[in-house]
Scaffold this active site. Structure first.
Site, PDB file in Angstrom:
ATOM      1  N   ASP A 165      -2.531  -3.089   2.743  1.00  0.00           N
ATOM      2  CA  ASP A 165      -3.775  -2.322   2.903  1.00  0.00           C
ATOM      3  C   ASP A 165      -4.709  -2.581   1.730  1.00  0.00           C
ATOM      4  O   ASP A 165      -5.913  -2.751   1.886  1.00  0.00           O
ATOM      5  CB  ASP A 165      -3.461  -0.820   2.985  1.00  0.00           C
ATOM      6  CG  ASP A 165      -2.674  -0.479   4.244  1.00  0.00           C
ATOM      7  OD1 ASP A 165      -2.661  -1.324   5.168  1.00  0.00           O
ATOM      8  OD2 ASP A 165      -2.057   0.601   4.294  1.00  0.00           O
ATOM      9  N   SER A 193       5.106  -3.848  -0.043  1.00  0.00           N
ATOM     10  CA  SER A 193       5.026  -2.677   0.822  1.00  0.00           C
ATOM     11  C   SER A 193       3.776  -2.759   1.688  1.00  0.00           C
ATOM     12  O   SER A 193       2.895  -3.585   1.461  1.00  0.00           O
ATOM     13  CB  SER A 193       4.965  -1.409  -0.026  1.00  0.00           C
ATOM     14  OG  SER A 193       3.693  -1.308  -0.636  1.00  0.00           O
ATOM     15  N   LYS A 194       3.732  -1.879   2.666  1.00  0.00           N
ATOM     16  CA  LYS A 194       2.585  -1.818   3.562  1.00  0.00           C
ATOM     17  C   LYS A 194       1.313  -1.526   2.760  1.00  0.00           C
ATOM     18  O   LYS A 194       0.238  -2.009   3.068  1.00  0.00           O
ATOM     19  CB  LYS A 194       2.836  -0.727   4.596  1.00  0.00           C
ATOM     20  CG  LYS A 194       1.645  -0.479   5.495  1.00  0.00           C
ATOM     21  CD  LYS A 194       2.016   0.425   6.640  1.00  0.00           C
ATOM     22  CE  LYS A 194       0.894   1.332   7.057  1.00  0.00           C
ATOM     23  NZ  LYS A 194      -0.439   0.750   7.023  1.00  0.00           N
ATOM     24  N   ARG A 195       1.494  -0.716   1.698  1.00  0.00           N
ATOM     25  CA  ARG A 195       0.331  -0.366   0.884  1.00  0.00           C
ATOM     26  C   ARG A 195      -0.295  -1.582   0.207  1.00  0.00           C
ATOM     27  O   ARG A 195      -1.508  -1.646   0.039  1.00  0.00           O
ATOM     28  CB  ARG A 195       0.710   0.689  -0.163  1.00  0.00           C
ATOM     29  CG  ARG A 195      -0.139   1.944  -0.011  1.00  0.00           C
ATOM     30  CD  ARG A 195       0.351   3.071  -0.886  1.00  0.00           C
ATOM     31  NE  ARG A 195       1.754   3.378  -0.648  1.00  0.00           N
ATOM     32  CZ  ARG A 195       2.642   3.612  -1.609  1.00  0.00           C
ATOM     33  NH1 ARG A 195       2.286   3.547  -2.876  1.00  0.00           N
ATOM     34  NH2 ARG A 195       3.888   3.927  -1.300  1.00  0.00           N
TER      35      ARG A 195
END
Ligand code: GLU
Length: 505
Positions: free
Chosen positions: A267, A262-264
């Site tokens: 990050d 995921s994008k998380r």
């Protein structure tokens, strides 16, 4: 398949930036099309107006331009099966919805969202299907006159697919083999909404794959659960003969632990999950992109190709033509592929090594200019050549190579403590004299003369070289010592030596 031309499509919904998993899906479609001399189509699936995001379509097109993957047909290209944006195909879908209604394979339903929510509250695991549809407000449970009247009054409705229960549905998947499920577990999916006069994903997807003569549907694993419904829709239209073959690609997994990437994760661990930087039009949030991070498009393509496919050999570096040549769906795996971002950086490193120094130099030159340094391009190229084996990204060159262009004004404290002895200043003064006397400041000549000087005076090579390095670089890093001094030239070398002697004493 032999006499039908291969036609595949990438069919993203413009609901935000394209996730790197979507790029992988597109790449596999592209490789498959090229391998079989087929067509690669870009279709924009924008029938869900509530999820439409401004700029997403442009972002998708720009991403593939950057990656060098060309579409043969579709949005931005054109072609004989257009329009390729689903929001521009309303008329077409209406006709096919009507066909299903006329053939009694679909029905009209008036249940409001509130009524459906209430039902779900009352009945645990409520499913709108053959066992419940007659308890609901639809054209199967109501007299025709009432249905007509409600429509005439402008009541909003949906069209639902009438799933016949109790049949085994088989999805032939080129990667997973036969996947069989029973139709009783499916609900009567909504195919069309009168409110926006648009079909839902399922109907538009099937109608378009048929009309666009798609032969293979290659897409992410998350769509596998929709495939049985799609098979039923093909049958309902009487299109079994031309039904495309399915291939559902494995999920991209988190670099650590289990679950979907995921994008998380990006990050959290500091890597991009989007091809290009994305500026969210609503929140203003900026998400990192592979391009802006300094990846070469060839490296991204190469890395993604191996996330779910393997060539069956140890080979890791592939040009695009090599990938086209070797790609096959049979060698795609069923199980998820871990997204190893360190490996991605390794690929970029490998591409840096394989590129000509002169190809990389302009990128580094731009960074130099941004730091106020105007150097001739051949000197920039020379530095790239000396240092590129140490970097994964061109941006890493600046902190590493700054000293080639800017004289040190400070000296790294730890290095000074360790490398600058009480006799270093006097050794450097002698070295200064030796170098000052040189007419030929080439690497080879310098090295020969300095080494002889060290030997003749019974000095330790390490002592001299470490102090010399500290004087020119300001720290204990950098390439071969005489690479540095010959690059700097006599004048600059002497200036830096002098300054170090005066400063460090
Ligand atoms: N619009 C779907 C998506 O966003 C397409 C899925 C498919 O390829 O059928 O991925």
């Amino acid at each position: 398949m032999s006499d039908t031309k291969v036609r595949v499509r990438f069919a993203p919904s413009p609901t935000g930036p394209l996730h790197i998993g979507g790029v992988r899906t597109a790449l596999y479609n592209y490789l498959f099309a090229r391998k079989h001399g087929g067509d690669f189509i870009l279709r924009i699936e924008d029938t869900d107006s509530t999820r439409f995001v401004e700029g997403a379509e442009e972002y998708i097109i720009e991403s593939f331009k950057w990656l060098g993957l060309k579409f043969d047909e579709g949005v931005g290209v054109g072609g004989p099966h257009g329009p390729y944006r689903q929001s521009e195909r309303r008329e077409i879908y209406r006709e096919y919805v009507k066909r299903l209604l006329d053939a009694d394979k679909a029905y009209i339903a008036f249940d409001t969202p509130e009524e459906l929510a209430k039902k779900r509250e009352e009945v645990k695991n409520f499913q709108y299907d053959a066992t419940t549809r007659l308890q609901m407000r639809n054209s199967l449970s109501m007299p025709k006159s009432e249905v007509d009247q409600l429509i005439a009054q402008g009541q909003q409705y949906v069209v639902r697919f009438k799933v016949e229960p109790g049949q085994d549905i088989c999805v032939h998947d080129l990667i997973r083999g036969d996947v069989v499920i029973n139709s009783s577990i499916l609900d009567d999916k909504v195919l069309y909404k009168s409110a926006d006069q648009l079909p839902t994903y399922h109907l538009a997807n099937i109608v378009d794959d048929h009309l666009m003569e798609v032969t293979h549907v290659i897409r992410g694993e998350e769509w596998l659960s929709s495939a049985p419904l799609h098979v039923l829709l093909y049958k309902a239209f009487g299109w079994e003969q031309s039904m495309p073959q399915f291939a559902h690609l494995p999920l991209l997994l988190k670099p650590d632990g289990k679950g979907k990437l995921s994008k998380r994760d990006g990050d959290r661990l500091g890597f991009p999950v989007f091809p290009l930087e994305w500026h969210d039009p609503k929140s203003g949030e900026i998400s990192n992109g592979f391009r802006e991070k300094g990846y070469f498009p060839e490296a991204v393509v190469n890395f993604l190709a191996l996330l779910g496919w393997n060539p069956g050999t140890e080979q890791e570096i592939f040009s695009l033509p090599e990938l086209i040549d070797q790609f096959s769906l049979e060698r795609c795996s069923k199980s998820g592929a871990k997204f190893d971002f360190q490996k991605a950086a390794w690929f970029n490193h490998e591409y840096i090594l394989r590129k000509e120094d002169s190809e990389i130099a302009p990128q580094f030159d731009a960074i130099l200019k941004a730091n106020g340094i105007n150097a001739p391009l051949d000197r920039v190229t020379q530095v790239v050549g000396m240092m590129k084996n140490r970097i994964n990204f061109v941006s890493e060159l600046w902190p590493l190579c700054k000293f080639f262009f800017v004289a040190p004004t400070e000296y790294d404290e730890k290095t000074v403590k360790k490398r600058w002895k009480e006799y270093s200043a006097s050794q450097m003064r002698d070295l200064y004299k030796v170098l000052e006397g040189l007419d030929d400041f080439s690497l080879e000549h310098q090295e020969a003369v300095v080494m002889k000087h060290i030997e003749d005076n019974g000095l330790k090579t390490g002592d001299v070289m470490n102090a010399f390095r500290l004087a020119l670089v300001g720290a204990g890093v950098g390439p071969h010592m005489f690479d540095i001094s010959s690059f700097l030239g006599k004048e600059e070398t002497l200036r830096r030596l002098d300054r170090a002697i005066k400063t460090l004493g």
